[in-house]
Scaffold this motif. Structure first.
Motif, mmCIF file in Angstrom:
data_model
loop_
_atom_site.group_PDB
_atom_site.id
_atom_site.type_symbol
_atom_site.label_atom_id
_atom_site.label_comp_id
_atom_site.label_asym_id
_atom_site.label_seq_id
_atom_site.Cartn_x
_atom_site.Cartn_y
_atom_site.Cartn_z
ATOM 1 N N UNK A 94 65.196 48.709 33.616
ATOM 2 C CA UNK A 94 65.601 49.236 34.918
ATOM 3 C C UNK A 94 66.083 48.104 35.824
ATOM 4 N N UNK A 95 66.840 48.474 36.837
ATOM 5 C CA UNK A 95 67.379 47.517 37.794
ATOM 6 C C UNK A 95 67.202 48.071 39.193
ATOM 7 N N UNK A 96 66.741 47.218 40.106
ATOM 8 C CA UNK A 96 66.717 47.567 41.524
ATOM 9 C C UNK A 96 67.749 46.709 42.234
ATOM 10 N N UNK A 97 68.678 47.353 42.937
ATOM 11 C CA UNK A 97 69.805 46.646 43.552
ATOM 12 C C UNK A 97 70.138 47.243 44.908
ATOM 13 N N UNK A 98 70.811 46.444 45.739
ATOM 14 C CA UNK A 98 71.298 46.990 47.006
ATOM 15 C C UNK A 98 72.646 47.685 46.841
#
Length: 325
Positions: A94-98
């Motif tokens: 998973x990736x958390x990004x703005x």
């Protein structure tokens, strides 16, 4: 081998890996003055992250989340995703990004093995979004989210920090957003850190406000999966998507903790709001997997039962970009 566990019997199947402290947004609750380099930077390399992932996946971790800072500022992000997704027994990367470069790059990341995506969107009102983040990019970010939805990722979620200035009609707007989109929007209680005392005092909104809103409109809690994060999500028969809450100030929040964190500099954090951390970098650099596993195992005996945010004790966490949230 058995899954990593701490002294309270909690087992860890989820690892959050920060890949950078750098961020290109200026969010008012985290980095209102933007990222400030305070010294030489040395973040884990793709090979070191792979070595880290190999040890954790061998001990039961099936889910990795890449965080920052803003992880997409790294040009080798696709390589990092690929190295983790290629590990045996790994189900989720998973990736958390703005969302800054989401529309342009999401297909590349998906091809590399990305399965789940979280995008920080604190408001669906352009002016409020710009005020919070320092950038007038809401339309571009939402374009990236829609692009992600066309690629068949297993999960797409939005994160929104609860703030007094932005809640207003925000719940209604997000509910309408998920009416036809299979997206989960999770509202996160604003957390006290070393750098945001005044902002926290002025803007903190308890999570119960959202729960009251949801319950009054017929939303009901959804069953949780074993490797889910701390969010409690709610569903509604008239909406394809979900709304949820991450409430770190709620009693018992840490009881079911199933995740660990490693900072971009290679330190194992036993709690987001703890002190310092256990340095793994030397073993990641020399590739000594047995020693790395032993050091992690030993460190977990020191993991506290829970954080002490309710006592206004936030450890040495200056801001969430420092540790990856």
């Amino acid at each position: 081998m058995e899954t990593f566990a701490d002294g309270f019997g909690r087992r860890f199947r989820y690892l959050r890996v920060s890949v950078t402290e750098v961020c290109n947004f200026r969010c008012v609750y985290c980095l209102p003055n933007g990222y400030q380099k305070s010294g030489p930077r040395s973040f884990m390399t793709p090979l070191e992250i792979e070595r880290l992932g190999r040890v954790f996946s061998a001990r039961g971790v099936r889910k990795f989340r890449l965080t920052g800072g803003e992880p997409t500022v790294r040009r080798d992000l696709a390589e990092i995703i690929g190295r983790l997704s290629d590990l045996s027994n790994v189900d989720k990367v998973a990736l958390t990004t703005n969302g800054w470069n989401l529309a342009r790059n999401i297909a590349t990341w998906a091809d590399a093995g990305l399965t789940h995506l979280n995008v920080s969107v604190d408001s669906l009102e352009p002016a409020v979004f710009a005020k919070i983040t320092g950038h007038d990019r809401l339309a571009a970010v939402l374009e990236g989210v829609d692009r992600a939805l066309t690629l068949g990722l297993a999960g797409v979620k939005l994160n929104a920090v609860l703030q007094r200035d932005s809640v207003g009609t925000g719940f209604d707007r997000f509910a309408e957003y998920v009416r036809e989109r299979p997206v989960a929007v999770r509202f996160i209680e604003l957390m006290r850190t070393g750098d945001n005392a005044g902002f926290f005092q002025d803007q903190h909104v308890p999570g119960e406000r959202l729960v009251t809103w949801l319950t009054a409109r017929g939303w009901t809690p959804k069953a949780r999966a074993g490797d889910d994060g701390p969010a409690i999500e709610y569903v509604h028969p008239d909406h394809r998507g979900r709304l949820g809450l991450i409430a770190p100030y709620a009693p018992g929040f840490c009881d079911g903790c199933n995740r660990l964190r490693v900072t971009a500099a290679g330190k194992l954090r036993l709690c987001l709001f703890g002190q310092d951390g256990v340095d793994l970098r030397d073993l990641l650099q020399n590739g000594d997997s047995a020693a790395l596993e032993a050091r992690i195992e030993s460190a977990l005996a020191l993991k506290p039962r829970g954080h002490r945010l309710a006592e206004d004790r936030f450890g040495d966490t200056r801001n969430l970009a420092q540790l990856g949230g």
